[in-house]
Design a protein around this motif. Sequence first.
Motif, PDB file in Angstrom:
ATOM      1  N   ALA A   1       4.962   2.897   8.406  1.00 59.27           N
ATOM      2  CA  ALA A   1       4.654   3.012   6.930  1.00 59.27           C
ATOM      3  C   ALA A   1       5.683   3.124   6.067  1.00 59.27           C
ATOM      4  N   ALA A   2       6.583   4.064   6.677  1.00 62.49           N
ATOM      5  CA  ALA A   2       7.894   4.203   5.858  1.00 62.49           C
ATOM      6  C   ALA A   2       8.738   2.819   5.658  1.00 62.49           C
ATOM      7  N   ALA A   3       8.873   2.157   6.752  1.00 63.65           N
ATOM      8  CA  ALA A   3       9.744   0.895   6.636  1.00 63.65           C
ATOM      9  C   ALA A   3       8.825  -0.116   5.547  1.00 63.65           C
ATOM     10  N   ALA A   4       7.290  -0.027   5.775  1.00 64.71           N
ATOM     11  CA  ALA A   4       6.816  -0.979   4.899  1.00 64.71           C
ATOM     12  C   ALA A   4       6.808  -0.411   3.353  1.00 64.71           C
ATOM     13  N   GLY A   5       6.824   0.754   3.250  1.00 67.23           N
ATOM     14  CA  GLY A   5       7.020   1.096   1.864  1.00 67.23           C
ATOM     15  C   GLY A   5       8.362   0.980   1.321  1.00 67.23           C
ATOM     16  N   SER A   6       9.489   0.914   2.209  1.00 63.88           N
ATOM     17  CA  SER A   6      10.514   0.635   1.620  1.00 63.88           C
ATOM     18  C   SER A   6      10.916  -0.889   1.296  1.00 63.88           C
TER      19      SER A   6
ATOM     20  N   ALA B   1       2.447   2.560   1.341  1.00 66.41           N
ATOM     21  CA  ALA B   1       2.860   3.444   2.541  1.00 66.41           C
ATOM     22  C   ALA B   1       1.732   4.195   2.933  1.00 66.41           C
ATOM     23  N   VAL B   2       1.308   5.279   2.076  1.00 67.45           N
ATOM     24  CA  VAL B   2       0.469   6.157   2.584  1.00 67.45           C
ATOM     25  C   VAL B   2      -0.945   5.768   2.760  1.00 67.45           C
ATOM     26  N   LEU B   3      -1.167   4.684   2.147  1.00 67.91           N
ATOM     27  CA  LEU B   3      -2.469   4.058   2.559  1.00 67.91           C
ATOM     28  C   LEU B   3      -2.448   3.280   3.815  1.00 67.91           C
ATOM     29  N   LEU B   4      -1.157   2.624   4.168  1.00 61.89           N
ATOM     30  CA  LEU B   4      -1.074   1.940   5.352  1.00 61.89           C
ATOM     31  C   LEU B   4      -1.106   3.153   6.771  1.00 61.89           C
ATOM     32  N   TRP B   5      -0.304   4.290   6.407  1.00 61.46           N
ATOM     33  CA  TRP B   5      -0.805   5.454   7.449  1.00 61.46           C
ATOM     34  C   TRP B   5      -1.940   5.923   7.463  1.00 61.46           C
ATOM     35  N   ALA B   6      -2.606   6.072   6.359  1.00 57.87           N
ATOM     36  CA  ALA B   6      -4.045   6.743   6.406  1.00 57.87           C
ATOM     37  C   ALA B   6      -4.942   5.829   7.098  1.00 57.87           C
TER      38      ALA B   6
END
Length: 197
Positions: free
Chosen positions: A46-51, A153-158
């Motif tokens: 998720a962090a990589a996707a957010g980046s 990113a948070v949505l992807l992790w959730a």
Amino acid sequence: MIATPMARLVRQAFPYRNELATLGDRFESAVLLLGVAVALTAVPVAAAAGSEIFAAERARVAVEQTTRSRADAVLVEDAPETIGASERGGAVETAPVLARWRLPDGSARQGLVQAHYDAVAGAKVPIWVDEDGDVTSAPISAEGAVIDAIFLAVLLWAAAAGSAALLYFVARFAHRRIRSRRWESEWERVASDWTGR
């Protein structure tokens, strides 16, 4: 002694030391450990996707900030009257109204802009225009790009963690149902010996 929720969770995750643990308990444990692994693995993903999203949004910010500009549109006609404001819950609403505006090069354009109900002809409405002079949305800000990237990113992790949790609860529910049915059939088999009926 009352077990804390964390101690209970640890016992569910590692039932192997318990002599009474069944195959279903071990399956439930495997699903729980898999869910924890998925949730932890989803953090760097998720962090990589957010980046990546932030990099794309930052490029979009640069383009939109240079290609969009503010203008004041002057209404050519009156906006529709407010009818049944209570039906709309008293929210401020807009309607498309014909207006004229000047571009940075001095040329004039005419088209529909969103104006508040009851606005009269001659009223000024702030708008954003693109390179062609067409009405567009406001450019995204750098802060907006950061917020979008963090939110996604948070949505992807959730979504990943929620899916893993849902899988665990489904497995747990199914295991309890199977165990309950097994106990019922065992009780029916031995009930006559215990109750004398």
